[in-house]
Scaffold this active site. Sequence first.
Site, PDB file in Angstrom:
ATOM      1  N   GLU B  73       0.804  -1.225   0.000  1.00 53.90           N
ATOM      2  CA  GLU B  73       0.000   0.000   0.000  1.00 53.90           C
ATOM      3  C   GLU B  73       0.836   1.274   0.000  1.00 53.90           C
ATOM      4  OE1 GLU B  73      -0.869  -2.767   1.493  1.00 53.90           O
ATOM      5  OE2 GLU B  73      -2.916  -3.125   0.810  1.00 53.90           O
ATOM      6  N   HIS B 142     -10.481  -5.698   9.769  1.00 51.62           N
ATOM      7  CA  HIS B 142     -11.033  -5.523   8.421  1.00 51.62           C
ATOM      8  C   HIS B 142     -12.392  -4.835   8.444  1.00 51.62           C
ATOM      9  CE1 HIS B 142      -7.864  -7.994   6.794  1.00 51.62           C
ATOM     10  NE2 HIS B 142      -8.395  -8.006   5.611  1.00 51.62           N
TER      11      HIS B 142
END
Lengths: 337, 337, 320, 320
Positions: B73, B142
């Site tokens: 990322e 998540h």
Amino acid sequence: MSTLAELPGRMAADAVVMTYREAVTAAMDDALAADPAVLLLGEDVANEGGVFKTNAGLAEKYGERVINTPICENGFTGVALGMAVMGMRPIVEFMFADFLPSAGDALVNQLPKYRFMSGGQLAVPVTIRAISGGGGRFGTQHSATGESWFMAQPGMRVAAAGTPAAAYELLRAAILADDPVIVHEHKLLYVRKGPVRRGAVAAIGKASIERAGTDVTIVATLLMVERALQAAETLAAEGIDAEVIDLRWVHPLDLETVAASVGRTGRLIVAEEQWHDAGWGATLISRLAMAGVAMAVPPRNVSLPDETLIAYPPLLEDAILPSAERIAAAARASIRA
Amino acid sequence: MSTLAELPGRMAADAVVMTYREAVTAAMDDALAADPAVLLLGEDVANEGGVFKTNAGLAEKYGERVINTPICENGFTGVALGMAVMGMRPIVEFMFADFLPSAGDALVNQLPKYRFMSGGQLAVPVTIRAISGGGGRFGTQHSATGESWFMAQPGMRVAAAGTPAAAYELLRAAILADDPVIVHEHKLLYVRKGPVRRGAVAAIGKASIERAGTDVTIVATLLMVERALQAAETLAAEGIDAEVIDLRWVHPLDLETVAASVGRTGRLIVAEEQWHDAGWGATLISRLAMAGVAMAVPPRNVSLPDETLIAYPPLLEDAILPSAERIAAAARASIRA
Amino acid sequence: MSETDERRLAWYRRMLLIRVFEDKVQQLFMSGRIEGTTHLCQGQEAVSVGAIAAMGPQDVQTNTYRGHGEALALGMTPEVAMAELMGRSTGGSKGLGGSMHLIDTARGNIGANAIVGAGLPIAVGAAMAFKLRREPRVALTFVGDGATNIGTFHESLNMAAVWQAPVVFIVVNNLYGEYSPVRMTTPIDDLARRAEPYAMPGVIVDGQDVEAVHAATWEAVARARSGAGPSLLEMKTYRYRGHSRSDPAKYRPDGELEAWKARDPLVVLGTRLADEGLLPLEAQAALEADVTAEVEAAVARAESAPYLSMEEARRHVYAG
Amino acid sequence: MSETDERRLAWYRRMLLIRVFEDKVQQLFMSGRIEGTTHLCQGQEAVSVGAIAAMGPQDVQTNTYRGHGEALALGMTPEVAMAELMGRSTGGSKGLGGSMHLIDTARGNIGANAIVGAGLPIAVGAAMAFKLRREPRVALTFVGDGATNIGTFHESLNMAAVWQAPVVFIVVNNLYGEYSPVRMTTPIDDLARRAEPYAMPGVIVDGQDVEAVHAATWEAVARARSGAGPSLLEMKTYRYRGHSRSDPAKYRPDGELEAWKARDPLVVLGTRLADEGLLPLEAQAALEADVTAEVEAAVARAESAPYLSMEEARRHVYAG
Ligand SMILES: Cc1ncc(C[n+]2csc(CCOP(=O)(O)OP(=O)(O)O)c2C)c(N)n1
Ligand SMILES: Cc1ncc(C[n+]2csc(CCOP(=O)(O)OP(=O)(O)O)c2C)c(N)n1
Ligand SMILES: [Mg+2]
Ligand SMILES: [Mg+2]
């Protein structure tokens, strides 16, 4: 360190005067001495006392318990977690608070969640020391305080030291805690002196009233504590008696102390070296508003100006960082509103 | 997509009904078609329409402009920056908003500061799409929304889409902007339908009144917009007329629209799928308090409960995420206070 | 029977348990009896069992969301694992973690992480704790092929090498990230090469053969324990199912799955054990029936367990 | 005079300019005439000048806080550079960036970053923009030895290799991070080895010899431009000063500095030019006087320039 005689004002009998930097070093020294599980790691922490010289003598004294890391903030914060769950109590130095986002995953998804997602099987006693703050002419990527970045995250605790005593006591508390704690230090405060009681441990979530006053409450952290105290002196000369609170913890927030103070003064100023939005100042004001704490006039903030980044030119940087004058002006406006 | 006939309520003549997911796809499709500088990159974005199927058909249509990245990322967000300063307009998909902290440095120190530290030489037209939100039974790592994580940072803009129209219009606005913008999508909303005007572009910083009302103002983002509207229905049956605002932008905040609404209703509820502290709700309440916006009763928040992490068991997760019932209860309490 | 053979039989049984367990989990998720998502490891059992068998009783490991195999290999009971997947208070993490977080400190399972790459530095840190305390313990970490592309992979191997930490990096190369084949995200096929810039051994291992896995890991663990530093082992293997519950894995070339199934870890070891007369095919079938019964019983018990209350859950956010 | 020799003379002059500039900067910071900190590159001039000389007019690069050499090598005038260091509106970034951010888009300098490793993915992104647009342009990125330990280094090399991006990674190995010698933080001495897991050429270059630097970079740039993908070049060099203003560099072993100074990049090329009769020693001295006058004039002009007002500064936070 100096003798008691040098100290202006009251001081506990067992306190000694030292610089904020010495207080940081002393806290780590005492913690390292008290518990063989305590470690210090970070970039160049064992070299020459560290880049900000906060670790003077520790490598010499504690040998392999003071560990130089490669440049890899996310990695070495994860390493600290691994050490912690295996029974160590690592202190991790971030040379600049600006590098905390480099360890974003470790600080958001790992340290604060690890205990919970293990159902309480694992403890994460990690202390993060973030050397923060502007005023060093370091430009936009090396001047952050970052006090509010991770304050929303349950599982994490976040502190900020405004005085040598706070630096010592907060670090000791963080190292003793069985949960992760970020402690912010301000680089411009390292040379400041003040009384420190060695062995004292801060109560988690407890703010400190640094100056009692009756007319207006100024809540501050880090360098802004000093500036708020300077502002209070100016205001005193004008007949305004300001109460100055060093918040010390932005998570958990000491709403009680602040609300009680505002209950007495009816007026609130938050002084912070960060932007208002998503900050502890906004959080505090919001919580007080929701709690219906009555104020004589609307609260005010002295923060980094909106939509402005820390600029390199000294004059601009000085104009951007909240000054004692701006804090005094806000207090004055609050009184006269 | 459906025909106009399916739509409940008013709809602009040129609107079509589509799902939130289709709106996201359509926004990217239209932007990719309009400007060859637009790109889409992220993990598996070109495979099978992406993990959340938001990119259906785009790889087939735009070929090498839809780029699968390795899992990294921080790296691929930096890549987007490099593309942007060389004239491209990349869209970066974050498969889960929980991974935004993995790109913490890029999102805090690079994208928002690059223009400034180059003295305006370089523009950073990067759009970050963050797939966010709880309710999927994905556990504590998540399920984040992360709307407020980077909202304090000048140089960055942050949006959150509560409806298909918002998803379309915010994404188009973000892609057209010459500055970095994070747009949050909520994974539970992908299947929702609503009218979308293709070609429409959101005004930066403008909130949207989704339901006009006179008794209480409910400001919400993402999934909470839907829940606030549900709450408003419940309240309507009780004779309480709630105004529901989809904030759409958390930076910049549309203080004007909210203040005007609160000026009419005298009551404010913020409904957010995040913790109160350091959030947009706290920011809004603080700004209104400082502006002295009068309220009949203290504002209230419906947020993730303090000091609680998203838990995996469905019942617990449902109890943690703010529900329409909790929003309605807060509004009711506000009216009856 | 020799001790070695007893061990091999135990490995077979453990691999079978993982297979049956995962098949059952798949069914429970596909039918909606468990909500959410899960990441299954059918096909990779030899890696979990062989590597974990090389650990000493004081050693620890971290793994990933695809960590059911390691958890069971370490001895977590199917009931405790299943209860965790069902979010019940009798689960390893009292149900708070879920499918991606089978953690079991008592058995050396100190983390199953849902963030790609996050388990690696944790293992390095655990290893450094051992090293600093002069304990002869080793940390292992299981990580996917896709995870070798993220920064923490590099940072972890680098720190481990500089500090000569007693850690073993096990790259479970199952050929895919989520939907991406290795060569779409990685410029090489043999991930063992990733050890090179750390001056660390990088070894390719047949991940379908539990005995090969065990031997290679044993050597790396011994090396680490002796103070000679970290190693990287690349386990060549394959996941039979898609990445997660919702993935039908249509991106796989025709025949690939079948080719790998021909070298199924249960077949590889099972054939040997049958040929050597240690576990005839009928005994294997009987064992499967046994294990299936065990798993079914675990499901039943897990499903009847309570959930934590909100108040109980919140007690695990902080130490207190 | 041959074109080659003209170029070599220009390189000498440019290296000398960087040396004199940095010496002056050092003096200005040490005396407090400029506040804050600075990261000097005396000793590394051959790397900056040789590598940048291999760039084509449309090529770009990113570098670091220690980027004055690259900025000047690319043709930023000493006045514009000095004005930036003094925070003046005539600086490259109008004074908003400062010593760590000499950026000069018109000359291909698209970033000087104060975050270790952050410039690498930016260069990969620039290269990918070129590749996608079918432009025959190349991106370079300069990065320190210490930076090879951070995750973005790995992520960037990996992406560049997978995508065959036209980028050249220049590792400026000056033997130290801040106060840490390479082997304290890195398990190998030759950082060129870090190229191996990306199936990318990794080349060790004599960073004291501007001609060697140029030749190696030229080859890597040509390779990238031809579509053959990225390379890593390790420049062996040395920084004469401490890490930053406040660092007296006491951690260096006795004699190390002197040994490197014996192979000073100005001496290495200067000796050749003198031996070949292209630039006798007296001419070198005259040139130094010239360059010194140029830098002094730049300081004077820079110092008399105004600062941006707050209002002007704020205009550069957003496009508008
Ligand atoms: C930092 C981060 N980015 C992305 C993801 C989403 N994600 C989960 S698993 C996965 C693929 C991982 O592949 P690999 O490492 O090969 O492991 P496998 O799933 O094959 O076991 C991705 C992209 C994540 N969990 N964390
Ligand atoms: C992410 C990050 N971590 C730490 C730092 C602090 N820091 C600045 S320079 C430096 C050393 C870098 O060494 P190297 O890459 O060798 O470059 P050099 O300074 O020798 O040119 C460090 C640790 C930083 N700027 N960014
Ligand atoms: Mg894989
Ligand atoms: Mg260096």
